[in-house]
Design an enzyme around this catalytic site. Structure first.
Site, mmCIF file in Angstrom:
data_model
loop_
_atom_site.group_PDB
_atom_site.id
_atom_site.type_symbol
_atom_site.label_atom_id
_atom_site.label_comp_id
_atom_site.label_asym_id
_atom_site.label_seq_id
_atom_site.Cartn_x
_atom_site.Cartn_y
_atom_site.Cartn_z
ATOM 1 N N ARG A 143 38.449 91.409 77.462
ATOM 2 C CA ARG A 143 37.970 90.810 76.231
ATOM 3 C C ARG A 143 38.632 89.587 76.375
ATOM 4 N NH1 ARG A 143 34.345 90.847 73.368
ATOM 5 N NH2 ARG A 143 34.586 92.532 73.777
ATOM 6 N N LYS A 181 38.571 68.026 66.929
ATOM 7 C CA LYS A 181 38.318 69.107 65.873
ATOM 8 C C LYS A 181 38.490 70.350 67.311
ATOM 9 C CE LYS A 181 36.440 65.872 62.791
ATOM 10 N NZ LYS A 181 34.993 65.175 62.246
ATOM 11 N N LYS A 211 43.031 54.759 63.052
ATOM 12 C CA LYS A 211 42.122 56.066 61.978
ATOM 13 C C LYS A 211 41.725 54.806 61.000
ATOM 14 C CE LYS A 211 40.076 59.018 62.841
ATOM 15 N NZ LYS A 211 39.213 60.254 63.283
ATOM 16 N N GLU A 263 38.851 51.844 64.276
ATOM 17 C CA GLU A 263 38.131 52.515 63.567
ATOM 18 C C GLU A 263 37.886 50.806 62.302
ATOM 19 O OE1 GLU A 263 37.953 55.138 59.705
ATOM 20 O OE2 GLU A 263 37.688 56.342 61.573
ATOM 21 N N ASP A 290 32.785 53.828 62.354
ATOM 22 C CA ASP A 290 32.752 55.106 61.400
ATOM 23 C C ASP A 290 31.649 54.225 60.752
ATOM 24 O OD1 ASP A 290 33.805 57.226 61.210
ATOM 25 O OD2 ASP A 290 35.093 56.103 59.027
#
Length: 286
Positions: free
Chosen positions: A98, A133, A165, A198, A220
């Site tokens: 698995r 992410k 950011k 950013e 951005d």
């Protein structure tokens, strides 16, 4: 590339989660001395990833594992093809099954989606970047799958690059104090980290260029129509990255602008696992 020590730690933790006090089904039904062979069968078309991980899982449980690959990471795969054959203790095959499948199915899905993006960028200067992410505690393998698919790994975490950011900038009171604080911090601590900032609009781009000391500007949520003006202003003084709302339908429009990188979180968090199965190779009784 995957660090062996980190991979061993991951395998140990993942097996502990799955096996716990013991694989009692296997312990109850199979003699501990039994050895066997299993074959990984590909059930969907795509890009194969996770072969190195699979071999490491089997070897972690059984140092006498014989691993016979039929394909390599990054190869195109078609339903019905075998990826590898492995001979080991039957207990090893059943306990590893698995974890091997979970890793390879997820990694192959990411590599396949990444390859779709890199195919769209063929012939362009622009490279596709991944993001943070990712699935907690699975980032190392997800980013390895991006690399296998032809993408470029961005920073691995918060520790290996400075990335100012919007929230950092707002909490600092602006771009200029944020960058100056970073430069002071790096000098004080004798650190040599690349700095990315950013930019939310053209005014931000101008301020970043004025303060200087920055290696990359992230544009951005700039549209492909807005990026050329920003690139002209930047004039090659630092790397450029487009971010926000980039997908398979518009990624080529971004590449046409000449931006250095496009960051696409979706290559990981929107990837769909591909179907693979590990089946025992049995020999009929004569």
């Amino acid at each position: 590339m995957i660090q062996k020590e980190a991979l061993t730690d991951f395998i140990s933790s993942a097996l502990k989660e799955d096996i716990g006090s013991g694989d009692h089904t296997t312990l109850a039904s199979i003699p501990p001395t039994a050895r066997g062979t299993a074959r990984l069968k590909i059930k969907e078309n795509g890009v194969l990833a996770g072969m190195e991980v699979a071999e490491a899982v089997f070897r972690y449980l059984d140092m006498f594992t014989v691993f016979k690959p039929f394909k390599q990471d990054g190869d195109l795969m078609q339903a019905g093809e075998p990826a590898f054959e492995v001979e080991a203790a039957v207990h090893t095959l059943l306990m590893a099954e698995r974890l091997v499948l979970n890793c390879m199915q997820r990694m192959s899905g990411i590599a396949t989606l990444t390859r779709q993006y890199t195919n769209k960028l063929a012939g362009y200067h622009t490279k596709v970047l991944d993001t943070r992410k990712t699935t907690p505690n699975f980032r190392m393998l997800e980013k390895e799958a991006v690399r296998i698919g032809g993408g470029v790994n961005h920073r691995m975490g918060l520790y290996d690059m400075i990335m100012l950011k919007d929230n950092h900038i707002d909490f600092c009171g602006g771009i200029t104090p944020a960058v100056n604080n970073v430069v002071t911090y790096l000098e004080r601590n004798g650190m040599n980290l690349r700095i990315e900032v950013e930019a939310r609009n053209m005014e931000d781009v101008k301020e970043i260029l004025e303060v200087g000391k920055v290696h990359r500007i992230m544009l951005d949520n700039f549209t492909p129509e807005q990026i050329p003006a920003a690139l002209e202003l930047i004039g090659g003084r630092c790397e450029t990255e487009a971010s926000g709302g980039i997908n398979l339908e518009n990624v080529e429009a971004y590449a046409k602008t000449g931006v250095d990188f496009v960051s696409v979180g979706a290559i990981i968090h929107h990837a769909v696992s591909l179907d693979l199965s590990l089946k025992a190779v049995t020999h009929p009784h004569k």
